[in-house]
Every structure is written in C-alpha cells, then in structure tokens.
Scaffold this motif. Structure first.
Motif, mmCIF file in Angstrom:
data_model
loop_
_atom_site.group_PDB
_atom_site.id
_atom_site.type_symbol
_atom_site.label_atom_id
_atom_site.label_comp_id
_atom_site.label_asym_id
_atom_site.label_seq_id
_atom_site.Cartn_x
_atom_site.Cartn_y
_atom_site.Cartn_z
ATOM 1 N N GLU A 175 32.224 9.929 41.382
ATOM 2 C CA GLU A 175 32.458 11.258 41.952
ATOM 3 C C GLU A 175 31.494 12.288 41.375
ATOM 4 O O GLU A 175 30.972 13.151 42.092
ATOM 5 N N LEU A 176 31.251 12.207 40.064
ATOM 6 C CA LEU A 176 30.414 13.199 39.389
ATOM 7 C C LEU A 176 28.949 12.756 39.274
ATOM 8 O O LEU A 176 28.115 13.505 38.759
ATOM 9 N N VAL A 177 28.677 11.524 39.740
ATOM 10 C CA VAL A 177 27.328 10.954 39.681
ATOM 11 C C VAL A 177 26.814 10.953 38.241
ATOM 12 O O VAL A 177 25.749 11.498 37.914
ATOM 13 N N VAL A 178 27.601 10.355 37.367
ATOM 14 C CA VAL A 178 27.204 10.177 35.968
ATOM 15 C C VAL A 178 27.546 8.752 35.556
ATOM 16 O O VAL A 178 28.224 8.028 36.283
ATOM 17 N N ALA A 179 27.112 8.354 34.375
ATOM 18 C CA ALA A 179 27.421 7.023 33.874
ATOM 19 C C ALA A 179 28.879 6.948 33.435
ATOM 20 O O ALA A 179 29.467 7.957 33.004
ATOM 21 N N GLU A 180 29.466 5.754 33.542
ATOM 22 C CA GLU A 180 30.864 5.586 33.125
ATOM 23 C C GLU A 180 31.031 5.863 31.631
ATOM 24 O O GLU A 180 32.058 6.386 31.200
ATOM 25 N N THR A 181 30.026 5.534 30.828
ATOM 26 C CA THR A 181 30.103 5.817 29.396
ATOM 27 C C THR A 181 30.175 7.321 29.134
ATOM 28 O O THR A 181 30.830 7.766 28.188
ATOM 29 N N THR A 182 29.515 8.099 29.994
ATOM 30 C CA THR A 182 29.580 9.561 29.869
ATOM 31 C C THR A 182 30.990 10.053 30.145
ATOM 32 O O THR A 182 31.508 10.936 29.441
ATOM 33 N N VAL A 183 31.637 9.469 31.146
ATOM 34 C CA VAL A 183 33.021 9.842 31.456
ATOM 35 C C VAL A 183 33.937 9.506 30.284
ATOM 36 O O VAL A 183 34.809 10.299 29.902
ATOM 37 N N LYS A 184 33.748 8.324 29.693
ATOM 38 C CA LYS A 184 34.574 7.927 28.557
ATOM 39 C C LYS A 184 34.434 8.924 27.408
ATOM 40 O O LYS A 184 35.406 9.247 26.727
ATOM 41 N N THR A 185 33.215 9.401 27.207
ATOM 42 C CA THR A 185 32.989 10.401 26.159
ATOM 43 C C THR A 185 33.721 11.691 26.478
ATOM 44 O O THR A 185 34.361 12.295 25.598
ATOM 45 N N HIS A 186 33.652 12.139 27.738
ATOM 46 C CA HIS A 186 34.372 13.353 28.136
ATOM 47 C C HIS A 186 35.872 13.193 27.945
ATOM 48 O O HIS A 186 36.552 14.109 27.459
ATOM 49 N N VAL A 187 36.409 12.026 28.334
ATOM 50 C CA VAL A 187 37.845 11.785 28.191
ATOM 51 C C VAL A 187 38.250 11.850 26.725
ATOM 52 O O VAL A 187 39.257 12.474 26.366
ATOM 53 N N ALA A 188 37.467 11.229 25.863
ATOM 54 C CA ALA A 188 37.768 11.242 24.430
ATOM 55 C C ALA A 188 37.764 12.670 23.884
ATOM 56 O O ALA A 188 38.630 13.046 23.074
#
Length: 217
Positions: A175-188
């Motif tokens: 949805e945000l056109v970013v890497a999944e690892t980036t999302v994991k960092t945001h969630v953390a």
C-alpha cells in the motif's frame, strides 16, 4: 519452540499436534482439555506459546488467559476461534492474548501463528481484526485521541491506520510502496512510542481513541 495446546476436543488437539510436530523446531510439550488444566500445565510445562480454545469446561479460555497472564514471565497466548465468537475473542485480546486464529485455518497459518507468537509478534487474520475492532471498540472519548499519539510521525500514523484496517505487514508495504522490513521497523517504533505490547493493542487503541473509525479507508 515449546507449545501447549488447550482445547476440549481430543481430535483437534491431536490434529494440531501432528501438524506442529512435523516441524523440526516445534515441540508440543503438553495438552489440556479444560481451562483449569491449561493454567496448571502453563506453570508445569513452561511453554513458549499456548494455543487456547475459548469454550472449555471448568474454566473457559478467557478466564484461563487472564489467570495465565498473571504468571511471572507468562507464555504468549494465541486464541483459537470461529467467526461466531467475535465478542469472546475481543475479550480474550483485552485479557492479554497476543492474537487469534481461525480453527479452520490452513496448516501453514497455524505454523506461522506459532512462529510469530514465539518471537513476540502476532499473526492475526486481518479480516477478523477489522470486524472485531470495528464492532466492539468503545466510542472515542470526548477529549479525542490521547496525546501519546502525537509522538508518532506522519508515516507511523499511516502505518497505524493501515494496521487498524487489518492489513498485514506485507499488505501495508504494498500500500505504501515500501519494503516489508521498513514496515516492521515502523510497527516496532509505534509499539515502543505507545508503550504497548503488540499490534493488537495498537489496533484497539486506534479505534478506542477515535484515531481510526468504522468503515475508514
């Protein structure tokens, strides 16, 4: 990974055991047919993860979850449910369960849920998360969203909104056109800034505070 299976149906426990123990790094260390037995086994067997059914004799899964979460260094609890138990699942999450899984989910989801729970994460069926929280979350207080949400960056708020819609990390990344690892960092970072345990609590907070609303897209 040490797992306790708590379900009053012997066939269900057996099926889950066969699926999990086919994985080389997962061991079913105990089974329980009642909530009271689950509490006892949680103390004795010291599992990393508990698969907890809701409807069990003696002590139901909700009460058992609350009791186990009061233990010192408690295991992670994943609630087993069906679509017609929404209100029970929401109460289980509030009691301290890390997530929930449909009983008829494919074996790959069961294994993934156990692995996620063992690492402190949670695998939640996105559609169920959305239905549960949108139906049962309390209306926002008159004062509006809590001030703690102000600590989130704009991108972190975007991620929280998508989490509230029930999207997985992979779906948020797309949805945000970013890497999944980036999302994991945001969630953390979201969890750390909000001082909450897991993404389930983050989603509940988003709805209860009014940050996310029913039907929001």
């Amino acid at each position: 990974m040490r797992v306790l299976i708590a379900d009053d149906q012997t066939l269900v426990r057996t099926g889950f055991r066969v699926i999990l123990e086919a994985e080389g790094d997962i061991e079913v260390v105990a089974e329980a047919g009642t909530g009271a037995e689950a509490v006892r086994q949680a103390r004795q067997a010291r599992p990393d993860v508990i698969l907890m059914d809701i409807r069990m004799p003696e002590l139901d899964g909700l009460a058992a979850t609350e009791e186990i979460r009061r233990h010192a260094d408690p295991p992670t609890i994943v609630v087993l449910t069906t679509f017609d138990q929404n209100e029970y699942v929401y109460r289980a999450l509030r009691a301290g369960a890390a997530g929930f899984l449909l009983k008829d989910a494919p074996s790959t989801r069961l294994i993934a849920a156990v692995r996620a729970a063992a690492t402190g994460d949670s695998l939640i069926e996105p559609a169920i998360t959305r239905r549960l929280v949108e139906r049962f979350a309390a209306p926002p207080p008159p004062s509006g969203p809590p001030a703690v949400l102000a600590a989130l960056t704009e991108r972190e708020r975007d991620v929280l909104r998508l989490m509230a819609r029930g999207l997985s990390n992979a779906e948020i990344a797309a949805e945000l056109v970013v890497a999944e690892t980036t999302v994991k960092t945001h969630v953390a970072r979201i969890l750390a800034k909000l001082n909450i345990r897991d993404r389930v609590q983050a989603v509940v907070l988003a709805y209860q505070s009014g940050f996310a609303t029913r039907g929001q897209r």
